[in-house]
Design a protein around this motif. Structure first.
Motif, short mmCIF file in Angstrom:
data_model
loop_
_atom_site.label_atom_id
_atom_site.label_comp_id
_atom_site.label_asym_id
_atom_site.label_seq_id
_atom_site.Cartn_x
_atom_site.Cartn_y
_atom_site.Cartn_z
N HIS A 1 -2.80 -1.03 -8.45
CA HIS A 1 -1.43 -1.47 -8.15
C HIS A 1 -1.19 -2.85 -8.76
O HIS A 1 -1.94 -3.78 -8.51
N ASN B 1 1.90 6.78 -6.70
CA ASN B 1 0.73 7.45 -7.28
C ASN B 1 0.71 8.94 -6.97
O ASN B 1 0.41 9.74 -7.84
N LEU B 2 1.06 9.31 -5.76
CA LEU B 2 0.97 10.71 -5.35
C LEU B 2 2.23 11.54 -5.61
O LEU B 2 2.14 12.74 -5.79
N ALA C 1 2.47 1.77 -3.45
CA ALA C 1 1.48 2.21 -4.45
C ALA C 1 1.07 3.66 -4.24
O ALA C 1 0.99 4.44 -5.20
N ILE C 2 0.82 4.05 -3.00
CA ILE C 2 0.42 5.43 -2.72
C ILE C 2 1.57 6.39 -3.02
O ILE C 2 1.37 7.45 -3.63
N CYS C 3 2.76 6.02 -2.62
CA CYS C 3 3.94 6.85 -2.88
C CYS C 3 4.11 7.10 -4.38
O CYS C 3 4.28 8.23 -4.82
N ILE D 1 -9.52 3.86 -3.44
CA ILE D 1 -9.03 5.22 -3.57
C ILE D 1 -8.49 5.50 -4.98
O ILE D 1 -7.79 6.48 -5.21
N SER E 1 -8.42 -2.02 -0.89
CA SER E 1 -8.27 -0.71 -0.28
C SER E 1 -7.69 0.29 -1.28
O SER E 1 -8.13 1.44 -1.36
N LEU E 2 -6.71 -0.15 -2.04
CA LEU E 2 -6.12 0.72 -3.06
C LEU E 2 -7.13 1.05 -4.17
O LEU E 2 -7.22 2.20 -4.61
N ILE F 1 -6.43 3.64 -6.99
CA ILE F 1 -5.07 3.22 -7.36
C ILE F 1 -5.10 1.77 -7.81
O ILE F 1 -5.51 0.88 -7.07
N ILE G 1 0.84 -1.20 0.00
CA ILE G 1 0.00 0.00 0.00
C ILE G 1 0.88 1.25 0.00
O ILE G 1 0.64 2.19 -0.76
N ALA G 2 1.92 1.25 0.83
CA ALA G 2 2.82 2.40 0.90
C ALA G 2 3.50 2.64 -0.45
O ALA G 2 3.59 3.79 -0.92
#
Length: 80
Positions: free
Chosen positions: A58, A24-25, A20-22, A54, A50-51, A56, A17-18
């Motif tokens: 992944h 993506n953002l 993917a979010i990193c 929002i 969860s991704l 994403i 998750i970390a």
């Protein structure tokens, strides 16, 4: 570009998750990677869902820390 490695045991949930979010953002400044000391066979489906909630998508998979021996990382994040 700053390389960040998110580390945990199975590399199947929080570190994925970390990563993917990193990516993506902050994709223009940071490149996120994730790995585990004892990688699972697949990513946890709850993490994937969860991704997706929002927005994403992944495509990662659990990886061993040994996969990154030749890369240089400015930041290591240990996730437990």
């Amino acid at each position: 570009m700053i390389n960040v490695l998110f580390l945990c045991v199975e590399n199947s949930c929080r570190s994925q998750i970390a990563e993917a979010i990193c990516n993506n953002l902050f994709s223009t400044k940071i490149k996120g990677f994730s790995a585990g000391s004892n990688p699972a066979d697949k990513i946890n489906s709850k993490a994937q869902n969860s991704l997706l909630r929002i927005g994403i998508h992944h495509q990662g998979y659990p990886k061993s820390i040994d996969s990154f021996k030749i890369l240089f990382f400015e930041i290591f994040m240990l996730i437990s």
